[in-house]
Motif scaffolding. Structure first.
Motif, PDB file in Angstrom:
ATOM      1  N   MET A   1      45.425  51.491  39.165  1.00  0.00           N
ATOM      2  CA  MET A   1      44.025  51.893  38.191  1.00  0.00           C
ATOM      3  C   MET A   1      44.144  51.273  36.987  1.00  0.00           C
ATOM      4  O   MET A   1      43.259  50.257  35.951  1.00  0.00           O
ATOM      5  CB  MET A   1      43.872  53.590  37.985  1.00  0.00           C
ATOM      6  CG  MET A   1      41.511  52.951  38.355  1.00  0.00           C
ATOM      7  SD  MET A   1      40.502  51.702  39.132  1.00  0.00           S
ATOM      8  CE  MET A   1      41.062  52.021  40.834  1.00  0.00           C
ATOM      9  N   ARG A   2      45.226  51.435  36.155  1.00  0.00           N
ATOM     10  CA  ARG A   2      45.696  51.510  34.753  1.00  0.00           C
ATOM     11  C   ARG A   2      45.640  49.816  34.841  1.00  0.00           C
ATOM     12  O   ARG A   2      45.519  49.272  33.820  1.00  0.00           O
ATOM     13  CB  ARG A   2      46.637  52.324  33.879  1.00  0.00           C
ATOM     14  CG  ARG A   2      46.110  53.104  33.361  1.00  0.00           C
ATOM     15  CD  ARG A   2      47.326  53.927  33.175  1.00  0.00           C
ATOM     16  NE  ARG A   2      46.854  55.128  32.182  1.00  0.00           N
ATOM     17  CZ  ARG A   2      47.216  56.257  32.244  1.00  0.00           C
ATOM     18  NH1 ARG A   2      48.548  55.717  32.827  1.00  0.00           N
ATOM     19  NH2 ARG A   2      47.044  57.338  32.235  1.00  0.00           N
ATOM     20  N   PHE A   3      46.739  49.378  35.446  1.00  0.00           N
ATOM     21  CA  PHE A   3      46.642  48.567  35.777  1.00  0.00           C
ATOM     22  C   PHE A   3      45.290  46.825  35.897  1.00  0.00           C
ATOM     23  O   PHE A   3      45.789  46.356  35.513  1.00  0.00           O
ATOM     24  CB  PHE A   3      47.684  47.928  37.006  1.00  0.00           C
ATOM     25  CG  PHE A   3      48.595  46.156  36.688  1.00  0.00           C
ATOM     26  CD1 PHE A   3      49.767  45.571  35.959  1.00  0.00           C
ATOM     27  CD2 PHE A   3      47.552  45.519  37.761  1.00  0.00           C
ATOM     28  CE1 PHE A   3      49.248  44.262  35.945  1.00  0.00           C
ATOM     29  CE2 PHE A   3      48.424  44.304  37.932  1.00  0.00           C
ATOM     30  CZ  PHE A   3      49.545  43.713  36.786  1.00  0.00           C
ATOM     31  N   ARG A   4      44.760  47.553  36.966  1.00  0.00           N
ATOM     32  CA  ARG A   4      43.662  46.614  37.264  1.00  0.00           C
ATOM     33  C   ARG A   4      42.759  46.661  35.884  1.00  0.00           C
ATOM     34  O   ARG A   4      42.415  46.074  35.683  1.00  0.00           O
ATOM     35  CB  ARG A   4      43.412  47.057  38.634  1.00  0.00           C
ATOM     36  CG  ARG A   4      43.515  46.863  39.467  1.00  0.00           C
ATOM     37  CD  ARG A   4      42.131  47.459  40.557  1.00  0.00           C
ATOM     38  NE  ARG A   4      40.834  46.903  40.073  1.00  0.00           N
ATOM     39  CZ  ARG A   4      40.261  47.239  41.192  1.00  0.00           C
ATOM     40  NH1 ARG A   4      40.245  48.369  41.729  1.00  0.00           N
ATOM     41  NH2 ARG A   4      38.477  46.824  40.654  1.00  0.00           N
ATOM     42  N   PHE A   5      43.152  47.882  34.893  1.00  0.00           N
ATOM     43  CA  PHE A   5      42.093  48.032  33.613  1.00  0.00           C
ATOM     44  C   PHE A   5      42.504  47.198  32.665  1.00  0.00           C
ATOM     45  O   PHE A   5      41.456  46.397  31.682  1.00  0.00           O
ATOM     46  CB  PHE A   5      42.006  49.394  33.331  1.00  0.00           C
ATOM     47  CG  PHE A   5      41.388  49.372  31.940  1.00  0.00           C
ATOM     48  CD1 PHE A   5      39.945  49.973  31.680  1.00  0.00           C
ATOM     49  CD2 PHE A   5      41.753  50.152  30.566  1.00  0.00           C
ATOM     50  CE1 PHE A   5      39.353  49.559  30.849  1.00  0.00           C
ATOM     51  CE2 PHE A   5      41.550  50.245  29.746  1.00  0.00           C
ATOM     52  CZ  PHE A   5      39.676  50.004  29.270  1.00  0.00           C
ATOM     53  N   GLN A   6      44.159  47.445  32.408  1.00  0.00           N
ATOM     54  CA  GLN A   6      44.645  46.354  31.665  1.00  0.00           C
ATOM     55  C   GLN A   6      44.621  45.197  31.971  1.00  0.00           C
ATOM     56  O   GLN A   6      44.274  44.378  30.800  1.00  0.00           O
ATOM     57  CB  GLN A   6      46.348  46.823  31.685  1.00  0.00           C
ATOM     58  CG  GLN A   6      46.604  48.219  30.860  1.00  0.00           C
ATOM     59  CD  GLN A   6      48.183  48.881  30.941  1.00  0.00           C
ATOM     60  OE1 GLN A   6      48.665  47.782  32.292  1.00  0.00           O
ATOM     61  NE2 GLN A   6      48.320  49.457  30.565  1.00  0.00           N
ATOM     62  N   LEU A  13      35.749  53.815  33.305  1.00  0.00           N
ATOM     63  CA  LEU A  13      35.398  54.792  34.152  1.00  0.00           C
ATOM     64  C   LEU A  13      36.292  54.339  35.497  1.00  0.00           C
ATOM     65  O   LEU A  13      36.695  55.597  36.642  1.00  0.00           O
ATOM     66  CB  LEU A  13      34.069  54.718  34.591  1.00  0.00           C
ATOM     67  CG  LEU A  13      32.782  55.436  35.657  1.00  0.00           C
ATOM     68  CD1 LEU A  13      32.891  57.487  35.489  1.00  0.00           C
ATOM     69  CD2 LEU A  13      31.605  54.870  36.336  1.00  0.00           C
ATOM     70  N   ASP A  14      36.576  53.483  36.221  1.00  0.00           N
ATOM     71  CA  ASP A  14      37.435  54.339  37.860  1.00  0.00           C
ATOM     72  C   ASP A  14      38.812  54.267  37.238  1.00  0.00           C
ATOM     73  O   ASP A  14      38.942  55.061  37.922  1.00  0.00           O
ATOM     74  CB  ASP A  14      37.820  51.791  37.981  1.00  0.00           C
ATOM     75  CG  ASP A  14      36.530  51.284  38.047  1.00  0.00           C
ATOM     76  OD1 ASP A  14      35.935  51.502  38.857  1.00  0.00           O
ATOM     77  OD2 ASP A  14      36.520  49.639  38.243  1.00  0.00           O
ATOM     78  N   VAL A  15      39.387  54.198  36.027  1.00  0.00           N
ATOM     79  CA  VAL A  15      40.382  54.708  35.424  1.00  0.00           C
ATOM     80  C   VAL A  15      40.202  56.092  35.608  1.00  0.00           C
ATOM     81  O   VAL A  15      41.267  56.954  36.802  1.00  0.00           O
ATOM     82  CB  VAL A  15      40.925  54.463  34.275  1.00  0.00           C
ATOM     83  CG1 VAL A  15      42.359  55.229  34.012  1.00  0.00           C
ATOM     84  CG2 VAL A  15      41.577  52.751  34.546  1.00  0.00           C
ATOM     85  N   ILE A  16      39.222  56.668  34.766  1.00  0.00           N
ATOM     86  CA  ILE A  16      39.037  58.255  34.979  1.00  0.00           C
ATOM     87  C   ILE A  16      38.954  58.213  36.386  1.00  0.00           C
ATOM     88  O   ILE A  16      39.114  59.965  36.429  1.00  0.00           O
ATOM     89  CB  ILE A  16      37.575  58.237  33.552  1.00  0.00           C
ATOM     90  CG1 ILE A  16      38.327  58.253  32.496  1.00  0.00           C
ATOM     91  CG2 ILE A  16      37.171  60.003  33.697  1.00  0.00           C
ATOM     92  CD1 ILE A  16      36.918  58.118  31.589  1.00  0.00           C
TER      93      ILE A  16
END
Length: 61
Positions: A1-6, A13-16
């Motif tokens: 998920m972090r990769f998608r955020f980066q 919100l997805d990461v949290i």
């Protein structure tokens, strides 16, 4: 998920949400292990308190 955020695909919100889901899953896993160990200890206590002849299922004439 972090990769998608980066990469700009996901949101904060997805990461949290993903982190929260992970923590919840870890808590559930630990709770299941604790419940298993409690049940195993209760079973061991119950078996150790049985009279010696109660382990046989057939009756002695």
């Amino acid at each position: 998920m972090r990769f998608r955020f980066q990469q700009g695909v996901g949101t904060q919100l997805d990461v949290i949400t993903a982190q929260s889901d992970l923590v919840r899953a870890e808590v559930n896993r630990l709770r299941a292990i604790l419940n298993y160990n409690r049940a195993l200890a209760a079973l061991q206590r119950a078996v150790s308190n049985l009279p010696a002849n109660s382990t046989s299922t057939r009756s002695n004439p």
